[in-house]
Enzyme design. Structure first.
Site, PDB file in Angstrom:
ATOM      1  N   SER A 143       0.835  -1.205   0.000  1.00 45.31           N
ATOM      2  CA  SER A 143       0.000   0.000   0.000  1.00 45.31           C
ATOM      3  C   SER A 143       0.874   1.261   0.000  1.00 45.31           C
ATOM      4  CB  SER A 143      -0.952  -0.044   1.203  1.00 45.31           C
ATOM      5  OG  SER A 143      -1.933   0.958   1.099  1.00 45.31           O
TER       6      SER A 143
ATOM      7  N   ASP B  85      -9.656  -5.243  -3.997  1.00 45.07           N
ATOM      8  CA  ASP B  85      -9.102  -4.012  -3.416  1.00 45.07           C
ATOM      9  C   ASP B  85      -9.925  -2.799  -3.837  1.00 45.07           C
ATOM     10  OD1 ASP B  85      -7.546  -1.879  -2.521  1.00 45.07           O
ATOM     11  OD2 ASP B  85      -5.663  -2.880  -2.994  1.00 45.07           O
TER      12      ASP B  85
ATOM     13  N   HIS C 266      -8.265  -4.794   0.131  1.00 49.06           N
ATOM     14  CA  HIS C 266      -6.940  -4.190   0.275  1.00 49.06           C
ATOM     15  C   HIS C 266      -6.071  -4.947   1.296  1.00 49.06           C
ATOM     16  CE1 HIS C 266      -4.232  -0.794  -0.365  1.00 49.06           C
ATOM     17  NE2 HIS C 266      -4.153  -0.575   0.934  1.00 49.06           N
TER      18      HIS C 266
END
Lengths: 392, 392
Positions: free
Chosen positions: B178, B337, B370
């Site tokens: 991320s 995600d 995610h």
């Protein structure tokens, strides 16, 4: 640059509130109202009077079998088609779909569009609704959060009362986008067989799942956080504006997908002279743009109505009533929809087919995401016309 | 029921903060710190001292060629693997990936994980960072929003200073999830050739698009709306807690996908005796659960740090530096995600390949969205090990 930006933002705002493509014909309509006395809510409360707005397009035939009901989306209202005056800037939001010779042909059908109770536009001159911003006849004061909380079933019951008042005992079809698709599906659950065909655009299928329930909470939370909300007991003159604007901003963002946001705003700064690295106040075009869109909408919206509307939809779940449903179902999801993704329509269609009903899914893609259901609905106008006229 | 719910929420919180699968081996680590004097920011400001934390796992070889840098995610820190004490409940967040004999093998590599400046966990005993919550040595007072705003390039420059202090002139690889993938890509742009391999998990590719910039604003806005934020000039004892909790709640929701939310919470009410139809205060399990997760995190987080972190990432755009990049790139997006969808990794890989570099995309799917990048990373551990050891 700045001027062009201004103009574009205004365009978008107009889109969302008064939306549609340029009218091909001048369908002129007017807002009407109807009342229900002593409305019993799903929660067991009694509302002394529900006064609600509606519009009609086309004519009811002699045996009253040609009526189509249009149910509106979360922040929408009953101005689905036509103009109030020829000189209006924009017609109703689904004017591209509804009108003489259009997919929902007002030469053939009597189309009724209804305002829900607790409609967001409590201060919109073209909305007639009853909710927390209305006066409680028993006290002579604004209801505020003493107004009973509602379910989608209550919206539908109010529409059923309108049908009763109009003498309509059977609907040819019910059509709605987003929250309107939810109401249409609730109709299928609560009054099986009352309508023959259901057009469900950008809807969630038969229930709101955990993520959608949480997404609606993201829309509610800024209002709840605003001290001016005062636990719902604010006066209109001191409305919780900051929270309301942020709430509307979150709704607008959720309803839009990347291609449109990239094209409309990109990652440019609002003011080339004010880089976001220099101050938290300096911002990107996309953020200032979304806030401007929200601010332009906020004036006509009541914060408590927004909370009530969100809470009503959070409770939507007719998953266990599918077996009792009757009719034909056309689902129109949008490819980039970030609120209700297309898979939800596919799942609902599969459930219906499994129980012996006819259902079909047609995906549209205009790059706006959820809002494709309003702005790109004509991508499937031929198929919708066939569905409405002939069925599946 | 209620007890079980409590336990599950606590589990999830522990997951997010201390995350990982049970440790197979006892890798023991400790938090270290380093300092940079007179740090010049991208915005042209000077920070008298940046004091930052880091951890290391494994040993640096004699010619200092076996180092791998781990860059952390938005709300993470440098506790990437191992435990501080054998009795710690959980190891670092990527312990499943980093350790003796694991995909990033600490028997072979010297792994360095670094805390960023303006790290969210300003009050976390295991985070060492400098930001708005730190004391400005020039005034003896908390910086607050007088602390200079930063870019991701500043995070990377601070890590480069750590490499200099450790005598590392070349990195075998950089790996991050991320925000960590964003930092790794910024490294590729700012110091081409310094690292040979880049592992980019659940990242946005080479830039944040308009939608992601707006999503980060959704995380910032509740703090900005909270009157206790006081334009950033609050004391820690009167932190803007409500806004901060809502911000962390929005982050948590964005990082999770429908299957996990449905399994963990479904659409049940928090308390079967308190239906959401009866009061706005009564809520669904998913909403109370997300708020509980956020509340548990809030105590260690500084609201201004969160704003600074978000603003830093909003500015990420190395799209025009791809041609100058060097090395090999392995992208690991997660199927569901909702923050950085897999297509962004595919696009970035295509750009790199077009410019003659080697790049590959491996999609994972654990149903969390995610957060699959943290909790389901071992789905591709074999491929990651091959990439780290042998390259593409």
């Amino acid at each position: 640059m700045s001027f062009r930006f201004q103009v574009r933002v205004v365009t978008v705002v107009a889109f969302i509130w008064l939306a549609s493509l340029p009218a091909q014909a001048d369908l002129i309509t007017e807002k009407r109202s109807y009342s229900i006395q002593n409305f019993a809510t799903s929660g067991g409360e009694l509302i002394p009077e529900l006064r609600l707005g509606y519009e009609t397009y086309g004519r009811l035939n002699a045996d009253k079998t040609n009526a189509i009901l249009i149910t509106h989306y979360f922040s929408g209202n009953s101005h689905a088609a036509g103009k109030y005056r020829a000189e209006d800037a924009k017609p109703g939001y689904w004017d591209a779909l509804i009108g003489p010779g259009k997919a929902i042909d007002t030469e053939r059908y009597f189309v009724v569009a209804a305002d829900t109770p607790v409609n967001l536009g409590a201060y919109d001159a073209n909305v007639i609704t009853t909710g927390p911003a209305s006066v409680n006849p028993a006290t002579g004061k604004i209801w505020g959060v003493t107004f009973p909380l509602l379910e989608v079933g209550d919206f539908v019951a109010a529409q059923k009362a309108l049908m009763d008042q109009l003498g309509i005992t059977k609907l040819h079809a019910i059509a709605g986008a987003s929250g309107g698709a939810i109401q249409a599906m609730q109709w299928a659950a609560d009054y099986p067989g009352f309508a023959g065909r259901y057009l469900l655009v950008i809807g969630p299928g038969t229930r709101l799942d955990a993520r959608a329930v949480a997404e609606l909470e993201t829309w509610m939370q800024p209002i709840l956080l605003d001290p001016a909300w005062k636990n719902g007991a604010y006066a209109h003159s001191s409305t919780p504006l900051q929270g309301l604007v942020l709430s509307l901003r979150n709704i607008t963002l959720a309803a839009l997908d990347t291609p449109w946001l990239e094209q409309e705003f990109g990652r440019q700064w609002s003011d080339a002279q004010k880089p976001p690295l220099q101050s938290l106040v300096n911002n990107f075009k996309v953020n200032d743009g979304l806030l401007a869109m929200a601010r332009a909408r906020a004036e006509q919206v009541d914060a408590n109505h927004l909370l009530y509307m969100a809470r009503a939809y959070q409770q939507f779940d007719v998953g266990d009533k599918v077996a009792a449903m009757r009719g034909q179902f056309l689902f129109v999801p949008a490819k980039g929809d970030r609120i209700f993704e297309p898979a939800l329509s596919t799942q609902a269609a599969a459930q219906l087919i499994q129980r012996g009903m006819k259902a079909q899914v047609l995906e549209i893609d205009g790059g706006m995401g959820h809002l494709d259901g309003i702005f790109y609905i004509t991508q499937v106008e031929t198929q919708i016309k066939r569905f409405v006229d002939q069925g599946l």
